[in-house]
Motif scaffolding. Structure first.
Motif: not given
Length: 409
Positions: A261, A289, A293
Motif C-alpha cells: 500500500p 490499509v 500489512w
C-alpha cells in the motif's frame, strides 16, 4: 567503491559540508530535533539499557560466558556454526535489545573466544529489539493491542533464529574457534569448572569488576546517545528540505507493483533511519490499509533496526576486525523474513481463541493511555520470552549431548 578511494573521501566531505549548511539554515529545527533525541535517550534508552550492559559485563567477568560456552557448545556449533559462548550473546541480545549483542560480540572477539567469521555470524542475527520495546512501546503504545505484541514478538525472534541458521553458511571455509576437548566428565560439571577457571583468570575483585562494568556501560551509552541525537537532527533536516517526501514518492512507485500500500511508504522511509519512528508511522497508517500489512511493515522495521542502530553497531565493531557489511546484509534478510513470516502466521495466530481475548481495537484514538496492567503484561511477556528462549537452548544442548553420547543418529 573502496573505502580508500579518493572519490569516497570527496563524497563524504561534500555531504558533511552540506549538513553543516543545513544546520545553519534550519537552526531552530535542528535544536528541537536534538532536544527530542536527547529526551528519547535519557527517558527510554538510558534506563532500559544501562542495567543490561552492566550486568552483562559483570557476568562476563564472573566467567558465566564460559559456563554458557561449555553447556551450549553441542547446540550452537551444528545449529549456528558459532561456539557455545554465542548462547550467552543470544540470551542477552534477545532480552536487552540492540546494540548490546554487538558489544558482547566485540568483547568475545577481543578475548579470543570467537573468530572473525564467527563474530560476523553472531552479530548478524543476535541484534534484535528487546521484548519490552516490541510489546510495550510498539504493540501496546502504538497499535494498542496485546495481540499485536505477541505476533510481532514471534515473527521478530523466529526470523532472527532462521537468519542465524541461514548465516551458518557465511564464510564456510573460514577458521573456527577451538572446539571443546572430549572428556567423560558430565557437561554441567565441565561448565562449572570453566566458569571457575575464567573467574580466577580475571583476578579483579568484585568491587573493581562492578566499577569497570559501570564505566564501560556509560561509555557505550554516551556513544549511543550521540548517535540518537545526530540521526534525530538528520531526519528532521531531510524533512525540512522535502527530501523525505521525494523518497516516499519514489518508494511508493517502486513498491506499488508488489502490492505494498502506498500509504505505508512513510513508515518504510522513517524506519529506514529510525526504528521507533517507522513503527509508529506504520501504526498510524490510514484505516483503509489492511492491518496485516501494518504488522508486516512494523515487524520488518523492527528487524531492520534503522541506520541509527547500524551506526552504533559499526562504531562498536570498529574496535575489532569484524566487518559491518555481513551485519548489514543480515539486517536486510532479517527484515524480509520477518515480513514474510507475518503474512504466513497472521491467519493461524489471529484465529487462536486465547489471543482473541487479548485483542483490543487497534484503531483507538492516539490519546488512549496505557494502563499499569498493560505495562505489567508486557513486562511479564518479556520475561517469559527470555526464560523460555534460554531454557530451550539449554534443553536442546542437553538433548544433543545425550544423543551424541549414546551414538544416536
Amino acid at each position: 567503491m573502496s573505502r580508500h578511494s579518493p572519490i569516497l573521501t570527496m563524497l563524504l566531505a561534500v555531504s558533511t559540508i552540506a549538513l553543516v549548511f543545513m544546520l545553519v539554515a534550519h537552526s531552530q529545527i535542528s535544536f528541537e530535533a536534538a532536544v527530542r533525541g536527547l529526551k528519547i535517550w535519557w527517558e527510554v534508552v538510558f534506563p532500559s539499557t544501562l542495567p543490561f550492559i552492566v550486568l552483562s559485563e559483570v557476568l562476563m567477568g564472573l566467567g558465566v560466558v564460559h559456563f554458557f560456552g561449555v553447556l551450549l557448545e553441542p547446540l550452537m556449533r551444528p545449529l549456528f556454526n558459532v561456539p557455545g559462548t554465542g548462547g550467552f550473546v543470544i540470551a542477552m541480545g534477545f532480552s536487552s535489545g540492540y546494540p548490546v549483542a554487538a558489544k558482547l560480540t566485540t568483547r568475545l572477539r577481543e578475548q579470543g573466544n570467537v573468530t572473525k567469521a564467527e563474530g560476523e555470524r553472531l552479530v548478524a542475527f543476535t541484534t534484535t529489539g528487546d521484548p519490552l520495546f516490541v510489546m510495550g512501546a510498539v504493540a501496546i503504545g502504538f497499535f494498542h493491542s496485546e495481540q499485536m505484541g505477541i505476533i510481532l514478538s514471534l515473527t521478530h525472534y523466529l526470523s532472527a533464529v532462521l537468519l542465524g541458521i541461514l548465516f551458518r553458511l557465511h564464510a564456510p571455509s573460514a577458521t573456527i574457534s577451538k572446539p571443546l576437548e572430549k572428556t567423560k566428565m558430565a557437561l554441567p560439571i565441565r561448565a562449572l569448572q570453566a566458569m571457575h577457571r575464567a573467574r580466577l583468570a580475571d583476578r579483579r575483585p568484585f568491587g573493581k569488576l562492578m566499577g569497570d562494568a559501570v564505566q564501560s556501560a556509560l561509555t557505550t551509552l554516551f556513544m549511543i546517545g550521540g548517535f540518537i541525537i545526530v540521526f534525530s537532527v538528520i531526519i528532521q533536516l531531510f524533512q525540512a528540505i522535502h527530501l523525505t517526501a521525494f523518497i516516499i514518492q519514489v518508494l511508493a512507485f517502486v513498491l506499488g507493483p508488489f502490492g505494498v500500500p502506498p500509504a505505508l511508504s512513510q513508515s518504510i522511509v522513517s524506519g529506514l533511519f529510525e526504528v521507533t519512528l517507522g513503527a509508529q508511522a506504520a501504526s498510524e497508517a490510514p484505516a483503509a490499509v489492511p492491518i496485516v500489512w501494518k504488522a508486516a511493515i512494523a515487524s520488518a522495521v523492527l528487524s531492520w533496526g534503522g541506520l541509527s542502530v547500524h551506526a552504533q553497531v559499526a562504531s562498536i565493531l570498529s574496535a575489532t576486525d569484524i566487518r559491518v557489511m555481513p551485519y548489514l546484509i543480515g539486517r536486510s534478510i532479517h527484515a524480509l523474513l520477518a515480513a514474510v513470516l507475518t503474512f504466513i502466521l497472521w491467519g493461524p495466530l489471529t484465529s487462536l481463541a486465547w489471543l482473541k481475548e487479548k485483542s483490543v481495537p487497534v484503531f483507538l484514538p492516539s490519546t488512549t493511555g496505557l494502563t499499569v496492567s498493560h505495562w505489567w503484561d508486557a513486562f511479564l511477556y518479556s520475561g517469559v520470552i527470555a526464560v523460555i528462549g534460554t531454557s530451550l537452548l539449554l534443553l536442546g544442548s542437553m538433548l544433543v549431548r545425550f544423543l551424541h553420547s549414546h551414538k544416536i543418529r
